[in-house]
Design a protein around this motif. Sequence first.
Motif, mmCIF file in Angstrom:
data_model
loop_
_atom_site.group_PDB
_atom_site.id
_atom_site.type_symbol
_atom_site.label_atom_id
_atom_site.label_comp_id
_atom_site.label_asym_id
_atom_site.label_seq_id
_atom_site.Cartn_x
_atom_site.Cartn_y
_atom_site.Cartn_z
ATOM 1 N N TYR A 1 0.833 -1.206 0.000
ATOM 2 C CA TYR A 1 0.000 0.000 0.000
ATOM 3 C C TYR A 1 0.867 1.255 0.000
ATOM 4 C CZ TYR A 1 -4.586 -2.232 0.512
ATOM 5 O OH TYR A 1 -5.739 -2.940 0.282
ATOM 6 N N ARG A 2 1.973 1.220 0.731
ATOM 7 C CA ARG A 2 2.849 2.400 0.772
ATOM 8 C C ARG A 2 3.425 2.690 -0.606
ATOM 9 N NH1 ARG A 2 7.759 3.925 0.608
ATOM 10 N NH2 ARG A 2 8.577 1.792 0.364
ATOM 11 N N ARG A 3 3.925 1.658 -1.273
ATOM 12 C CA ARG A 3 4.517 1.876 -2.597
ATOM 13 C C ARG A 3 3.481 2.375 -3.600
ATOM 14 N NH1 ARG A 3 8.523 -3.303 -3.812
ATOM 15 N NH2 ARG A 3 9.570 -3.353 -1.763
ATOM 16 N N LEU A 4 2.302 1.778 -3.574
ATOM 17 C CA LEU A 4 1.264 2.197 -4.519
ATOM 18 C C LEU A 4 0.801 3.625 -4.231
ATOM 19 C CD1 LEU A 4 -0.883 -1.065 -4.787
ATOM 20 C CD2 LEU A 4 0.793 -0.184 -6.429
ATOM 21 N N SER A 5 0.666 3.956 -2.966
ATOM 22 C CA SER A 5 0.250 5.324 -2.606
ATOM 23 C C SER A 5 1.300 6.334 -3.038
ATOM 24 C CB SER A 5 0.005 5.421 -1.095
ATOM 25 O OG SER A 5 -1.058 4.578 -0.706
ATOM 26 N N ASP A 6 2.569 6.020 -2.825
ATOM 27 C CA ASP A 6 3.642 6.928 -3.241
ATOM 28 C C ASP A 6 3.653 7.099 -4.757
ATOM 29 O OD1 ASP A 6 4.374 7.222 -0.619
ATOM 30 O OD2 ASP A 6 6.142 5.926 -0.735
ATOM 31 N N ALA A 7 3.444 5.996 -5.482
ATOM 32 C CA ALA A 7 3.446 6.078 -6.943
ATOM 33 C C ALA A 7 2.267 6.893 -7.445
ATOM 34 C CB ALA A 7 3.413 4.675 -7.541
#
Length: 682
Positions: free
Chosen positions: A392-398
């Motif tokens: 979720y963190r990576r997708l939110s950052d992207a």
Amino acid sequence: MDIEEVRIKCLTATKSPFVLEGLKSPVKWWGWCREAFEYAKREDKPILVDVGAVWCHWCHVMDETTYSDPSTAELINRHFVPIKVDRDERPDIDRRLQEVAAMLTGQAGWPLTVFLTPEGDVIWAATYLPPVDQYGLPSMATVLKAVLEAYRERRGDIKALSEDVKRALAASRGGRGELDRSLVGDAVAHALSNFDDLYGGFGTAPKFPPIAPLLLLMYRAYYDGLSAVKNVVEKTATAMARGGMYDHLLGGFFRYSTDRAWIIPHYEKLLIDNAELAKVYVDAHRLLGAEEYRRVVEGIFRWVDAFMRREGGGYHSSQDADVEGEEGGYYRWSLEELKDLLGDLYPIAAEHFGLEEHRWPEGKATLYVRRTAQELAERHGPQVVEQLGEIYRRLSDARARRRPPFVDTTVISGWSCAMAEAELYAHRHLGLGNVQHALATLDFVEREMWSGGALWHSYREGAPTAPGVLDDYARCISAALEAYTATAEAKYLRWAVELGGAVLSKFSAPDGGFYDVETVEDLGILGVRLKPVLDTPNLSPNASAALALIKLHQAVGSRRYAQAVEEALKALIPSAHPLGAAGLYLALDFYTATPPKVVVLDEPGGTLHSAAVATWRPGAYVLPLTNDALTYVEDKAVREMAKGPAPAAYICTSAKCSLPIRDPDRLREAMATFGAEEYRLL
């Protein structure tokens, strides 16, 4: 001023983002103004009305294809007077033309395309029309030529058709009937019989969030305790929360699902939908205890924090579905992109989001929860929880690096009041929501959009832009009463009373029920007075008004509010669909057995006041009784309570009041149980 200057002035008068898109079009658009109809009459041309919204994907498509086609634009400019209408700004026009379209063609929605005579008589209606024959639809040019021929050669037929439509729209909704609580039970049974047991919700596709049915079913579940009713609520609320209709990276709900399983949405986000759904999920959490529902409410407010708060009070009205011409482009993902972003975490993400279990439109996936963290942990071990957090963190950052969809910064009074109420309600029962902004919103709406006993509907660039409608007044009554509960500041109770008086004086129909607008335009089909009862999926204006007036009656005890609700329900219930007008049946439930009110004699924020406002009982109203508030309270029993020693609290149901309660724990217990037998249907 030449006609082109008149047209531009008309087009730009509202500053609506949707209407202003007409400045870039080869079609010579007008806005909605009297001058457009006068020009059409002088030139003897039919009128083309395009109703849409800045958040509407197919409205953009029609602008970029149909209305940008040179030959189509030339045909419109030569033979028609084209008018753009923002449905968010002018719900009165939209409602009438939507009903006309549904009546003539069986279809409604946006974009809405309606052809009128200069006198406002209806010629024909449609929704999306392509630039060439496709999707089984005729081209705009084909329809334009047919309408033009009818206008020139069959004026009598047009007049007769329009008169028939006007009579049908203005027809009584089945006459008057007696009010019986058994009708509420019938509505609950109807909902159960139409429940989609496989996917939750009702019907097939498309699926809108069933806001009013859920509110009705949760109220009945609290008192009747039927497992079948709770199952409908739980399955539907869970399916929506896990489906693609919910934004799993930030929060907030999209408008509706295009499929039965809640996976593929239309990607616009509207403030009013999320305000109503926030309250639905607060109640669902308190009724069923699922922590998942609390997280949904948190997510709604995260979206509000990110995009929707107006500095100084108020909320923006909507967020677009499109970015750079792609519907949902901000929210969707190609599988290749996800593999690059997630690397060795991709297999877990694929299981969690069901990425490889669908044929995604245009090859881009919408995130939804196919398997929960708990289910994956049982299969792969507890480390999955940490892995999902990283996903979720990576997708939110992207996604944060993408260009976000356009936000319409218009303040709509009723929608802003609804979100303010949702934040206050969520803060009381879940400790969530920004109370300061909610109160600032009510202060802003009263200061800038309420004057001389009249409420404005919309506000842009420092000024009101359209008159208020029934729904605005109703939602602001309810929000003001919620603010009074939270703060005990009498100014909110005063404003609720003022708004309630305005509803009765401006919108009451002589035969019962409430008109959606105070006045109608003397323009053919637009001149019909309507009393809308269908939830769309937002609570209908008549349901909102009835519920707000019942709440106001709970607060101040004035019989005139209850009488107005009684007359409305007698006039509207006999022909109101028990599922499509579930909000009206909730009002019937409340009217036939008025929910409890809790009268509190205590300092604001005192132990009794704090206990009362934090204790959940659906429909209950907490009335903190201050000396200033007594100015507005007409209930003789409550005024007698005010003479007693404080601190104290009293619970009054539809039939009785408790003795004074002075212990906070005892108050919490009594609020959950006192008089509960009066509200059971079984």
